[in-house]
Design an enzyme around this catalytic site. Structure first.
Site, PDB file in Angstrom:
ATOM      1  CG  ASP A   1       0.245   5.398  -7.788  1.00 16.59           C
ATOM      2  OD1 ASP A   1      -0.961   5.815  -7.554  1.00 16.59           O
ATOM      3  OD2 ASP A   1       1.334   6.367  -7.043  1.00 16.59           O
TER       4      ASP A   1
ATOM      5  CD  GLU B   1       3.503  -0.701  -1.516  1.00 19.80           C
ATOM      6  OE1 GLU B   1       4.168  -0.488  -1.435  1.00 19.80           O
ATOM      7  OE2 GLU B   1       2.326   0.236  -2.031  1.00 19.80           O
TER       8      GLU B   1
END
Ligand code: GLC
Length: 429
Positions: free
Chosen positions: A161, A392
């Protein structure tokens, strides 16, 4: 230690299971994400084959009429997440986001079929038509001029992203005055210094607004939308996927489809020449509006071998960059070259490492007989998990865990890799 980490990883997958689909992590990401789910399936496949297939079947239940598999499927509304269904206005059941994410399902399905039995073959075959329609969608709507290179219409479509790769394209995105104040939720869940800035977020939403206003007319978005860039990760995942789709087609006695996939692949290999950077010594993101190339080697560049992209010389140069970058990080492979001044070891996709990308890079390296580098990458990734847990993503210099905790895809890749270890041990016995 190793066994208990495996058990923790299994527990994380079970805990993030919402019945038919897995959330990437509770609260921060409360829906079904496309590539997260496919990797989750690879993790489930190590201990619960049925559940693994259900994950992919649920994902395809969100496929659009035109063939697109969306990047987020909103099975149940959750006020904890922004931008939710009301921003995207997909007009689909179930509601979803309006663009896709790296198409990794064909490769995972082939892996599951090869490591499984008759049931895996039957489940893969049942999904095969949907899979083909998704790949056709990518070639039709993301490469409308048949250049051999697919574009992405939003940085989120890359799955990477906030990478500096998107800065050139994002600089051209105008923020409409009526966008208003955005009720962001992500910065209430994790440290804002690890998340995108407000300025970036407004531009992300400006692109969503364009898509929503043209009712997700994907040809219109590709031709006239605010953002259209080549992402090596999406291009390489699609190429590997086309290759694996051809193999599935062969196994299912579908020579016409095999030929279709092979001709995509041939054309894509030619297209790769357009985003090679001599300066960087690798394939880099490219702005399809201005023609500008990104300026550093990333973990997406390192996926070239996974797609078998480039000439032998380009592949050798890519391997040399990979080795040099790994020498600069104890916990490879970083999302931005640590030798470049824009590297930020903790900020989202601007430096940290992600297990899922490492997994694909390592497969590519192993395919090219770069076994030592592949092993090193796998060991480095495991070291980060051993040090910090199933985060993550991780700081490539310190191994510190960042972003969301108890994260599905980090657990899933750990299991997929551990299964490889078990198989190796079984062979050695
Ligand atoms: C972030 C990542 C994306 C991932 C999603 C859910 O948006 O950049 O790749 O799919 O989180 O984990």
């Amino acid at each position: 230690m190793h066994t208990s980490l495996k058990q923790q990883a299994i527990d994380i997958l079970r805990m993030n299971d919402r019945g038919g689909y897995t959330v990437p992590t509770a609260r921060l990401y409360p829906y079904q994400w496309e590539w997260d789910s496919v990797f989750a399936a690879l993790g489930f496949a190590t201990f619960d084959r049925d559940r693994a297939w259900v994950e992919i079947e649920t994902l395809f239940s969100g496929q659009w009429a035109d063939g697109m598999v969306p990047h987020i499927i909103f099975h149940k509304t959750d006020p904890d997440y922004f931008p939710g269904p009301e921003m995207w206005k997909s007009n689909t059941v179930p509601p979803s986001s309006g663009h896709s994410q790296p198409p990794v399902a064909a490769s995972a399905m082939l892996t599951m079929m090869k490591t499984g039995g008759a049931i895996d073959r039957a489940r893969a075959k049942a999904l095969f038509d949907k899979l083909i329609r998704w790949h056709r969608w990518f070639h039709t709507y993301r490469d409308p001029d048949e250049t051999g290179v697919v574009g992405i219409i939003h940085p989120w479509e890359s799955g990477r992203d906030n990478c500096p790769d998107w800065d050139i394209g994002m600089a051209e995105v105008a923020v409409p005055e009526d966008l208003g104040d955005l009720p962001r939720r992500d910065i209430t869940h994790v440290d804002p210094s690890e998340r995108p800035t407000a300025e970036q977020y407004n531009r992300y939403l400006a692109i969503v607004k364009f898509g929503q206003e043209c009712r997700w007319d994907h040809l219109e978005i590709a031709r006239n939308g605010p953002f259209f860039m080549v992402d090596p990760c999406v291009q390489f995942a699609l190429m590997r996927g086309d290759r694996d789709l051809a193999e599935l087609a062969d196994a299912f006695g579908e020579p016409g489809i095999r030929d279709e996939a092979e001709s995509w692949l041939k054309h894509s290999k030619e297209g790769c020449e357009t985003f090679w950077s001599e300066d960087v010594g690798g394939f880099v993101a490219k702005d399809l509006r201005s023609g500008g190339l990104s300026t550093a080697f990333t973990n997406a560049s390192a996926m070239a071998l996974y797609a078998d992209a480039g000439t032998p010389d380009q592949q050798n140069r890519s391997v040399a960059e990979i080795a040099a970058i790994l020498d600069n990080c104890s916990y490879g492979f970083p999302s931005w070259d640590p030798r470049d001044e824009q590297f930020e070891s903790r900020r989202y996709w601007r430096g940290p490492i992600w297990s899922v990308v490492n997994y694909m890079i390592a497969i590519g390296l192993a395919d090219k007989d770069e076994t030592a580098l592949a092993e090193r990458l796998r060991a480095d990734t495991r070291k980060a998990v051993e040090k910090s847990g199933f985060y993550e993503y991780f700081d490539p210099l310190s191994g510190e865990g960042l972003g969301g905790k108890l994260f599905t895809w980090t657990a899933a890749i750990h299991l997929a890799w551990a299964m490889g270890d078990d198989m190796l041990q079984a062979e050695g016995e």
